[in-house]
Motif scaffolding. Structure first.
Motif, PDB file in Angstrom:
ATOM      1  N   THR A  71       9.064   0.050   4.230  1.00 50.81           N
ATOM      2  CA  THR A  71       7.787   0.547   4.596  1.00 50.81           C
ATOM      3  C   THR A  71       6.709  -0.531   4.644  1.00 50.81           C
ATOM      4  N   ASN A  72       6.763  -1.194   3.505  1.00 54.32           N
ATOM      5  CA  ASN A  72       5.413  -2.196   3.235  1.00 54.32           C
ATOM      6  C   ASN A  72       6.069  -3.690   3.347  1.00 54.32           C
ATOM      7  N   ALA A 114       6.506 -11.711   2.230  1.00 50.57           N
ATOM      8  CA  ALA A 114       6.316 -11.477   3.681  1.00 50.57           C
ATOM      9  C   ALA A 114       6.364 -10.079   4.093  1.00 50.57           C
ATOM     10  N   PRO A 115       5.043  -9.724   3.723  1.00 51.03           N
ATOM     11  CA  PRO A 115       4.754  -8.429   4.310  1.00 51.03           C
ATOM     12  C   PRO A 115       5.041  -8.018   5.669  1.00 51.03           C
ATOM     13  N   ILE A 149      19.519   1.524   4.374  1.00 53.06           N
ATOM     14  CA  ILE A 149      19.349   0.898   3.244  1.00 53.06           C
ATOM     15  C   ILE A 149      17.901   0.558   2.746  1.00 53.06           C
ATOM     16  N   GLY A 150      16.623   0.368   3.575  1.00 54.73           N
ATOM     17  CA  GLY A 150      15.503   0.322   2.963  1.00 54.73           C
ATOM     18  C   GLY A 150      14.644   1.692   3.094  1.00 54.73           C
ATOM     19  N   ASP A 151      13.786   1.711   2.391  1.00 59.09           N
ATOM     20  CA  ASP A 151      13.003   3.095   2.288  1.00 59.09           C
ATOM     21  C   ASP A 151      12.519   3.744   3.477  1.00 59.09           C
ATOM     22  N   GLU A 152      11.867   2.817   4.422  1.00 58.41           N
ATOM     23  CA  GLU A 152      11.384   3.257   5.806  1.00 58.41           C
ATOM     24  C   GLU A 152      12.752   3.856   6.542  1.00 58.41           C
ATOM     25  N   VAL A 156      16.876   1.770  -1.175  1.00 58.64           N
ATOM     26  CA  VAL A 156      15.654   1.562  -1.826  1.00 58.64           C
ATOM     27  C   VAL A 156      14.811   2.792  -1.458  1.00 58.64           C
ATOM     28  N   THR A 157      14.337   3.220  -2.630  1.00 63.25           N
ATOM     29  CA  THR A 157      13.819   4.667  -2.575  1.00 63.25           C
ATOM     30  C   THR A 157      12.554   4.690  -3.444  1.00 63.25           C
ATOM     31  N   SER A 158      11.758   5.638  -2.858  1.00 62.62           N
ATOM     32  CA  SER A 158      10.412   5.715  -3.897  1.00 62.62           C
ATOM     33  C   SER A 158      10.808   7.157  -4.571  1.00 62.62           C
ATOM     34  N   GLU A 159      10.037   7.619  -5.504  1.00 64.25           N
ATOM     35  CA  GLU A 159      10.316   8.825  -5.958  1.00 64.25           C
ATOM     36  C   GLU A 159      10.005  10.091  -5.370  1.00 64.25           C
ATOM     37  N   GLU A 160       9.168   9.770  -4.446  1.00 63.12           N
ATOM     38  CA  GLU A 160       8.919  10.936  -3.256  1.00 63.12           C
ATOM     39  C   GLU A 160      10.140  10.987  -2.341  1.00 63.12           C
ATOM     40  N   LEU A 161      10.755  10.180  -1.930  1.00 60.10           N
ATOM     41  CA  LEU A 161      11.926  10.161  -1.248  1.00 60.10           C
ATOM     42  C   LEU A 161      13.099  10.705  -1.838  1.00 60.10           C
ATOM     43  N   LEU A 162      13.295  10.532  -3.027  1.00 54.96           N
ATOM     44  CA  LEU A 162      14.493  11.100  -3.961  1.00 54.96           C
ATOM     45  C   LEU A 162      14.324  12.711  -4.036  1.00 54.96           C
TER      46      LEU A 162
END
Length: 542
Positions: free
Chosen positions: A309-310, A315-316, A348-351, A380-386
């Motif tokens: 996502t970010n 390397a954003p 794999i990635g949150d996005e 790769v996950t945020s708390e919101e995604l979990l």
């Protein structure tokens, strides 16, 4: 009618419940109980096997791997774990010298990882591979399978700049804008197909050898993505597996996870192909089953192609690779819903996870995940995604063994805050999500016990760090064993007949050389079976 009594065992039934004996008849568990009662019930025709007090667990079920590719790697130059480009070149040269018949039309191998190179993390390019040979095409895959390096010979055969099959981002270029021999995403498939495939006879042999390896490590079931990735010719691949299982050569249960890169080919598969004829081709209780559609949403973290996502730390602007466009994934999921088919997706990635969930939601049945759509890897996950995964009933096919390598790089690539909620399979389990374990073999070896060890300890295979990597995500042994058995069966819609040692379930069981429930957790990775049983048949015995 065949009958077997396994007695004097420590039989794991479920958390807090152990028995002593199991009676098997015609491949089905008929009774589970104490030694005295089942020995008394056994007739003269029953084979009685003393388990000598060893622990008996349900057969282990790898929820996601690449079975055929694993077999291939055992018949190719062994470049996994190389610590430099020079070492890789030496190994490939030696393989070519000792196996000239294998490479006369081309060389293919998988396993390099630039993050393990001790002389810098540069990815090998065409000039490096030219040092192996320019007499035949060469393609060497990164361990994740999402980047490949080729030599100049193969590059010239592809005519990359003029070839309309290549899309933006499918290949890399050097400082002069010329192709450098690195391919990404779907470009990897286009590069790999240049090297001639194994013959069907070789594949037949490789499959049987790989089955022997799997059952010797306690696997009684595998859910494998071979068709559409390792084996691009679907009908030929299906026929080969039918031949093996129809002849009785199969030693474990195999479930296809089938990949497509073209929507029209997927429609044909549903309406006219293997899926359309699944009822006659895959009878009830067959050891060979036809499973879900497999999709790729992004690449890998180590290759910096996981969809983020970010972006990445430092390397954003690099958000990674989106393998499949949202509108295409929506259509795949819509067609799957129309044909009552499960979808499992590499994320794999949150996005990547977020966008896969978006597509799944649109294909829910009456607002629910009735088709058990699944996120594979879910790293790769945020708390919101979990919370979203758990709340929406999304399944997760996780690979705890990935932490052996990824704990070295995840904080550096995504930052400590996001890393603290990533690889969070313990949290997902506590939140009520269905989490099943696998290895993504040959990215990792398919041996289940290092994987279970990693889930329980969150330590790498050298026992580091001492307290575990984000130890709040550790699970207990029972949770890890269940994730490899009944949860993997849930991912197949088979939890009522598979994954437990209970009356009426398939007699798929593994007798261990150590008690997984009482040994020091650091010793779990060293456990091995002394016997593996599938459908009441002993397919491995030490």
């Amino acid at each position: 009618m065949s009958k077997t009594l396994l007695y004097n065992a420590k039989v794991y039934v479920e958390r807090g419940h152990f028995e002593e004996a199991v009676l098997v008849e015609d491949g089905i568990i008929r009774a589970v109980g104490g030694n005295k009662e089942l020995l008394a019930a056994a007739d003269a025709e029953t084979e009685k096997r003393d388990c000598e007090g060893r622990t008996l667990i349900p057969g282990l079920n790898d929820s996601h791997m690449h079975f055929m590719q694993f077999g291939e790697t055992r018949n190719q130059a062994m470049i996994e774990g190389v610590t430099s480009i020079d070492e890789m070149i030496r190994i490939c040269r030696e393989f070519a010298e000792t196996h000239p018949g294998h490479v006369k039309s081309g060389m293919h191998a998988i396993g390099w990882n630039q993050d393990l190179f001790t002389d810098g993390d540069r990815m090998p390019d065409r000039h490096d591979l030219d040092r192996i040979s320019t007499d035949y095409p060469i393609v060497l895959e990164r361990v994740c399978g999402h980047i490949v390096s080729v030599n100049t010979t193969l590059l010239n055969m592809l005519h990359v700049k003029e070839n309309a099959e290549f899309k933006k981002g499918d290949f890399g270029v050097d400082e002069n804008g010329e192709p450098n021999g690195l391919f990404y995403g779907n470009g990897t498939n286009l590069a790999k197909r240049v090297v001639p495939d194994f013959s069907l006879e070789e594949r037949h042999r490789i499959i049987l050898e790989t089955m022997d390896y799997c059952v010797s490590h306690g696997l009684t079931s595998v859910q494998s993505n071979d068709v559409g990735t390792t084996f691009m010719d679907g009908p030929v691949a299906f026929d080969l597996f039918h031949k093996i299982y129809n002849s009785g050569e199969g030693k474990l249960r195999y479930r296809h996870q089938v990949c497509f890169n073209d929507l029209n080919e997927f429609r044909d598969y549903l309406e006219n192909g293997e899926y359309a004829h699944r009822k006659e081709l895959y009878p009830k209780d067959s050891w060979l089953t036809l499973g879900p559609l497999k999709l790729f949403k992004d690449g890998s973290l180590g290759a910096r192609t996981a969809l983020m996502t970010n972006g990445y730390v430092g390397a954003p602007e690099n958000h990674g690779l989106e393998w499949i466009a949202p509108e295409d994934m929506d259509e795949y999921c819509r067609l799957a819903k129309e044909h009552n088919l499960q979808v499992v997706t590499h994320c794999i990635g949150d996005e990547a996870v977020k966008r896969a969930l978006d597509s799944y939601e649109k294909a829910f049945v009456d607002g629910k995940n009735a088709l058990r759509h699944t996120v594979i890897h879910c790293q790769v996950t945020s708390e919101e995604l979990l919370d979203r995964i758990a709340d929406e009933g999304i399944l997760v096919f996780a690979q705890p063994i990935f932490l052996d390598y990824d704990m070295r790089i995840v904080e550096e690539l995504v930052g400590k805050k996001l890393a603290s909620t990533s690889y969070a399979w313990g949290s997902l389990t506590r939140k009520g999500a269905h989490v099943a374990y696998g290895t993504d073999c040959p990215v990792e070896d398919c041996n289940p016990f290092p994987n279970i060890y990693m889930a329980v300890t969150r330590k790498n295979l050298n026992g580091e760090p001492a307290g575990g990597f984000y130890p709040d995500e550790c699970v207990d042994v029972e949770t890890a064993v269940d994730a490899y058995t009944v949860e993997s069966a849930y991912g197949e819609f088979m939890e009522d007949v598979k994954g437990r040692i209970k009356e009426g379930y398939y007699a798929d069981m593994v007798l261990l050389d150590s008690d997984i429930f009482t040994v020091d957790h650091d010793s779990i990775k060293d456990i091995l079976p002394v016997m593996t049983m599938v459908g009441g048949q002993i397919v491995f015995e030490k």
